[in-house]
Design a protein around this motif. Structure first.
Motif, PDB file in Angstrom:
ATOM      1  N   ARG A 145       0.827  -1.202   0.000  1.00  0.00           N
ATOM      2  CA  ARG A 145       0.000   0.000   0.000  1.00  0.00           C
ATOM      3  C   ARG A 145       0.868   1.262   0.000  1.00  0.00           C
ATOM      4  O   ARG A 145       0.612   2.221  -0.743  1.00  0.00           O
ATOM      5  CB  ARG A 145      -0.912  -0.004   1.221  1.00  0.00           C
ATOM      6  N   LYS A 146       1.917   1.274   0.817  1.00  0.00           N
ATOM      7  CA  LYS A 146       2.830   2.412   0.821  1.00  0.00           C
ATOM      8  C   LYS A 146       3.539   2.572  -0.519  1.00  0.00           C
ATOM      9  O   LYS A 146       3.770   3.697  -0.979  1.00  0.00           O
ATOM     10  CB  LYS A 146       3.856   2.245   1.940  1.00  0.00           C
ATOM     11  N   ARG A 148       2.341   1.759  -3.473  1.00  0.00           N
ATOM     12  CA  ARG A 148       1.383   2.371  -4.405  1.00  0.00           C
ATOM     13  C   ARG A 148       1.241   3.866  -4.149  1.00  0.00           C
ATOM     14  O   ARG A 148       1.168   4.668  -5.098  1.00  0.00           O
ATOM     15  CB  ARG A 148       0.027   1.677  -4.276  1.00  0.00           C
ATOM     16  N   GLN A 149       1.199   4.269  -2.902  1.00  0.00           N
ATOM     17  CA  GLN A 149       1.105   5.691  -2.588  1.00  0.00           C
ATOM     18  C   GLN A 149       2.317   6.457  -3.102  1.00  0.00           C
ATOM     19  O   GLN A 149       2.188   7.538  -3.693  1.00  0.00           O
ATOM     20  CB  GLN A 149       0.962   5.877  -1.077  1.00  0.00           C
ATOM     21  N   ASP A 152       2.116   6.830  -6.894  1.00  0.00           N
ATOM     22  CA  ASP A 152       1.184   7.904  -7.288  1.00  0.00           C
ATOM     23  C   ASP A 152       1.805   9.277  -7.067  1.00  0.00           C
ATOM     24  O   ASP A 152       1.676  10.184  -7.916  1.00  0.00           O
ATOM     25  CB  ASP A 152      -0.115   7.775  -6.491  1.00  0.00           C
TER      26      ASP A 152
END
Length: 235
Positions: A145-146, A148-149, A152
């Motif tokens: 998740r980190k 992907r952040q 982005d």
């Protein structure tokens, strides 16, 4: 109505007689007497040889110290002692089981007890591994998740940088084609990359012609300049 009047008269007579008997009992027998009477209308009548309140408190103390209550308290004490003994035995059993799980005091155990202990350890090991795998999966998901952040954010920064570069290039092209106000409205001349290729600016000449002498000329340059100067003024 007459019935109630008769009851009230009878109550008054009996009340007075009862209070008189209580007084006589306390005086003749040297007894502590307390008498409480409530009428049908809720009115209170009392008599106490010493004090009604003190007599009632004494009565309560005697009731609490009743032998029957003592037996009840003794039975409760025995029950609590048995409960304490049971909890103590359970605590000792748990301590012994903990030592066995840690590999201590295994000498007194039989083969069956050792097999049961082995099964318990294997079950605990399986549960520990499952919990470990679950925690690792949760950590990996958090790292994804980190990631992907951060991806982005990187894309957004690239877009911002490209927009700023485009803006700077557009501003640079606008400045390059902008006319120079002190040069008669002509566009700004960009210097050549090679300084030797720059063309010389025209020189204002008054009264004489400019002559170029070749490299093979025998006359010196100062003399050529002087002759040109005199020729110009002599015209």
């Amino acid at each position: 109505m007459e019935r109630k009047d008769e009851q009230q008269v009878t109550f008054s007579k009996r009340r007075n007689g009862l209070l008189k008997k209580a007084y006589e009992l306390s005086v003749l027998c040297d007894a502590e007497v307390a008498l409480i009477i409530f009428s049908s209308r809720g009115k209170l009548y009392e008599f106490g040889s010493t004090s009604t309140t003190q007599t009632l408190e004494r009565y309560q103390r005697c009731c609490f110290n009743n032998p029957l209550d003592s037996n009840i308290a003794e039975r409760e004490t025995q029950s609590w002692c048995q409960e304490v003994s049971r909890l103590k035995a359970k605590y000792e059993s748990l301590q012994r089981t903990q030592r066995h799980l840690l590999g201590e005091d295994l000498g007194p155990l039989s083969l069956k007890e050792l097999q049961n202990l082995e099964k318990q350890l294997e079950g605990a090991l399986v549960q520990a591994r499952q919990r470990k795998t679950q925690i690792m999966m949760e950590q990996m998901e958090e790292l994804r998740r980190k990631e992907r952040q951060l991806g982005d954010m990187n894309k957004q920064l690239k877009i911002r940088v490209s927009l700023e570069m485009s803006t700077l290039e557009a501003e640079g092209q606008g400045l390059k084609g902008h006319p120079c106000p002190w040069n008669g409205g002509f566009p700004l001349q960009v210097p050549a990359s090679n300084p030797m290729e720059i063309e010389p600016e025209p020189v204002l000449q008054i009264g004489y012609q400019h002559y170029n002498f070749g490299e093979g000329s025998s006359a010196p340059r100062s003399m050529a300049v002087d002759s040109n100067f005199f020729q110009g003024w002599t015209l």
